[in-house]
Write an enzyme that holds these catalytic residues in place. Structure first.
Site, short mmCIF file in Angstrom:
data_model
loop_
_atom_site.label_atom_id
_atom_site.label_comp_id
_atom_site.label_asym_id
_atom_site.label_seq_id
_atom_site.Cartn_x
_atom_site.Cartn_y
_atom_site.Cartn_z
N ARG A 79 40.62 37.14 50.32
CA ARG A 79 41.69 38.15 50.39
C ARG A 79 42.66 37.90 51.53
O ARG A 79 43.52 38.72 51.81
CB ARG A 79 41.08 39.54 50.54
CG ARG A 79 40.20 39.95 49.36
CD ARG A 79 39.65 41.35 49.54
NE ARG A 79 38.84 41.74 48.39
CZ ARG A 79 37.55 41.51 48.27
NH1 ARG A 79 36.91 40.87 49.23
NH2 ARG A 79 36.89 41.90 47.21
N HIS A 100 34.17 28.10 45.90
CA HIS A 100 35.15 28.70 44.99
C HIS A 100 36.42 29.04 45.76
O HIS A 100 36.37 29.61 46.85
CB HIS A 100 34.57 29.96 44.35
CG HIS A 100 35.35 30.44 43.16
ND1 HIS A 100 36.66 30.85 43.23
CD2 HIS A 100 34.98 30.59 41.85
CE1 HIS A 100 37.07 31.22 42.02
NE2 HIS A 100 36.07 31.06 41.18
N TYR A 103 41.33 33.80 45.48
CA TYR A 103 42.07 34.37 44.36
C TYR A 103 43.56 34.51 44.67
O TYR A 103 44.36 34.75 43.77
CB TYR A 103 41.48 35.74 43.99
CG TYR A 103 40.06 35.68 43.52
CD1 TYR A 103 39.64 34.67 42.66
CD2 TYR A 103 39.13 36.63 43.93
CE1 TYR A 103 38.31 34.61 42.22
CE2 TYR A 103 37.81 36.58 43.50
CZ TYR A 103 37.41 35.57 42.64
OH TYR A 103 36.11 35.50 42.22
N HIS A 140 40.91 28.29 40.46
CA HIS A 140 41.67 28.63 39.27
C HIS A 140 42.98 27.86 39.28
O HIS A 140 43.68 27.87 40.30
CB HIS A 140 41.94 30.12 39.23
CG HIS A 140 40.71 30.96 39.11
ND1 HIS A 140 40.74 32.34 39.10
CD2 HIS A 140 39.40 30.62 38.98
CE1 HIS A 140 39.51 32.81 38.98
NE2 HIS A 140 38.68 31.79 38.91
N GLU A 176 38.96 25.29 37.04
CA GLU A 176 38.16 26.21 36.23
C GLU A 176 38.93 26.58 34.96
O GLU A 176 40.13 26.88 35.02
CB GLU A 176 37.83 27.47 37.03
CG GLU A 176 36.91 28.42 36.30
CD GLU A 176 36.39 29.53 37.20
OE1 GLU A 176 36.03 30.60 36.66
OE2 GLU A 176 36.34 29.33 38.43
N ASP A 210 33.59 28.16 32.70
CA ASP A 210 33.10 29.53 32.78
C ASP A 210 32.86 30.03 31.36
O ASP A 210 33.77 30.02 30.53
CB ASP A 210 34.14 30.40 33.51
CG ASP A 210 33.66 31.82 33.72
OD1 ASP A 210 33.40 32.52 32.72
OD2 ASP A 210 33.56 32.25 34.89
N HIS A 213 35.06 33.06 30.30
CA HIS A 213 36.44 32.64 30.11
C HIS A 213 36.60 31.88 28.79
O HIS A 213 37.57 32.08 28.04
CB HIS A 213 36.90 31.75 31.26
CG HIS A 213 36.92 32.44 32.58
ND1 HIS A 213 37.18 31.77 33.77
CD2 HIS A 213 36.73 33.74 32.92
CE1 HIS A 213 37.13 32.63 34.77
NE2 HIS A 213 36.86 33.83 34.28
N HIS A 247 29.86 28.10 35.13
CA HIS A 247 29.70 29.48 35.58
C HIS A 247 29.08 30.27 34.43
O HIS A 247 29.65 30.34 33.34
CB HIS A 247 31.04 30.10 35.96
CG HIS A 247 31.56 29.65 37.28
ND1 HIS A 247 32.84 29.92 37.72
CD2 HIS A 247 30.97 28.96 38.28
CE1 HIS A 247 33.01 29.41 38.92
NE2 HIS A 247 31.89 28.82 39.28
N ASP A 260 39.44 38.57 31.21
CA ASP A 260 38.46 38.04 32.16
C ASP A 260 37.58 39.20 32.63
O ASP A 260 37.82 39.79 33.68
CB ASP A 260 39.20 37.39 33.34
CG ASP A 260 38.25 36.75 34.34
OD1 ASP A 260 37.02 36.83 34.16
OD2 ASP A 260 38.75 36.18 35.33
N HIS A 262 33.63 39.89 33.13
CA HIS A 262 32.27 39.39 33.13
C HIS A 262 31.26 40.50 32.84
O HIS A 262 31.46 41.65 33.23
CB HIS A 262 31.93 38.77 34.49
CG HIS A 262 32.73 37.54 34.80
ND1 HIS A 262 32.58 36.83 35.97
CD2 HIS A 262 33.68 36.89 34.10
CE1 HIS A 262 33.40 35.81 35.98
NE2 HIS A 262 34.08 35.82 34.85
N GLU A 292 27.26 34.29 38.06
CA GLU A 292 28.25 35.09 38.78
C GLU A 292 28.10 36.59 38.55
O GLU A 292 28.82 37.38 39.11
CB GLU A 292 29.67 34.66 38.38
CG GLU A 292 30.05 33.27 38.91
CD GLU A 292 31.53 33.00 38.79
OE1 GLU A 292 32.12 32.59 39.78
OE2 GLU A 292 32.09 33.22 37.69
#
Length: 296
Positions: A79, A100, A103, A140, A176, A210, A213, A247, A260, A262, A292
């Protein structure tokens, strides 16, 4: 996306998968043992995305506590653009650790300021991986934000990767696959291949698949033989030599929903059978299988 979850809950999901694999092996033994002998030679590495609160080395402790054989982590806060100094500690085999990306990063962005910050962050995170002795870095690909073409977006992503490769040694950048939501790239295997084709050093690029995804993007893993079909298509479109990690996520959304979202394994629209097939798929030997989502 990988929310913060307790080690105990993730351990439950891992145990469920391993138990399903064991049941399959026992059933195969009753049917003649041909698959049992094949599974006996398989080497599966199952783990989870773990937190780094208290120091990046805490990831190793968390994975060890849950009995995992591989893990993913954020090299820093996802973040924030700023990163504190690294706190180092030796641990697992680097090929079973899959950091990873943040974002915030959008290496495909048409906005100059976002692209520059994303490219700089990619360099910083690859440098961190290199210092830690890690081989892989998963992120990503990015989004066109609907204002540039797919081809231009792929050019931006590959350009950022090529720039980062020039600034850092060895670490493999792992793209990914995405759900196809909005203007994000990577929902189609052909888009991943399009980016790879533009990377100068293709020994330093790979893919993390993933499952949520893929299902949301239209690859029907829930269908009998769906996992095999997806891997066959990936091999044809991209090449299995580029597959570096998986993933493991079920999907709250239906097939082709492009969302997206999960879900716990076995509780979504993909279902437990697909994950049983993944655990028993010989082409996924020695590839990190990262949970995840937690078990409840």
């Amino acid at each position: 996306m990988a929310p913060k979850k307790t080690a105990a809950k993730k351990r439950k999901s891992e145990d469920d998968l391993e138990e399903k694999s064991k049941e399959d092996t026992e059933e195969d033994a009753e049917e003649g043992g041909s698959r049992m002998r094949k599974n006996h030679k398989n080497k599966k590495y199952i783990g989870a995305h773990v937190g780094i609160q208290g120091g990046i080395w805490k990831a190793i402790d968390s994975c060890t506590e849950m009995g995992g054989k591989c893990f993913a982590l954020f090299p820093g806060s996802q973040r924030s653009w700023k990163r504190p100094p690294l706190d180092l500690k030796a641990g697992f085999d680097p090929v079973h650790i899959v950091p990873h990306g943040s974002y915030l990063m959008n290496c495909g962005s048409p906005k100059d300021d976002v692209f520059e910050k994303s490219q700089a962050l990619l360099v910083d995170e690859l440098s961190r991986c290199s210092i830690l002795g890690l081989n892989l870095y998963n992120f990503h690909p990015g989004s066109s934000l609907g204002s540039i073409s797919t081809e231009q977006c792929m050019d931006n992503i590959a350009g950022a990767i090529n720039h980062a490769h020039r600034q850092t040694p060895a670490v493999v950048t792992v793209l990914e696959n995405m759900s196809g939501q909005g203007s994000t790239l990577g929902g189609k295997f052909s888009e991943l291949k399009g980016i790879i084709d533009k990377v100068r050093d293709q020994t330093r690029v790979g893919v993390c698949l993933d499952t949520c995804h893929a299902y949301a993007a239209g690859y029907d893993l829930a269908l009998k033989g769906g996992v095999k079909a997806m891997l066959d298509e990936f091999d044809q479109e991209v090449g299995l030599e580029y597959l570096k990690a998986i993933h493991l996520n079920d999907s709250k959304g239906k097939l082709g929903c492009n969302l997206d979202r999960h879900e716990d394994i076995g509780k979504g629209h993909i279902g437990i059978s697909a994950f049983r097939d993944i655990v028993n798929e010989p082409r996924l030997d020695n590839i990190p299988l990262i949970l995840e989502t937690p078990g409840r």
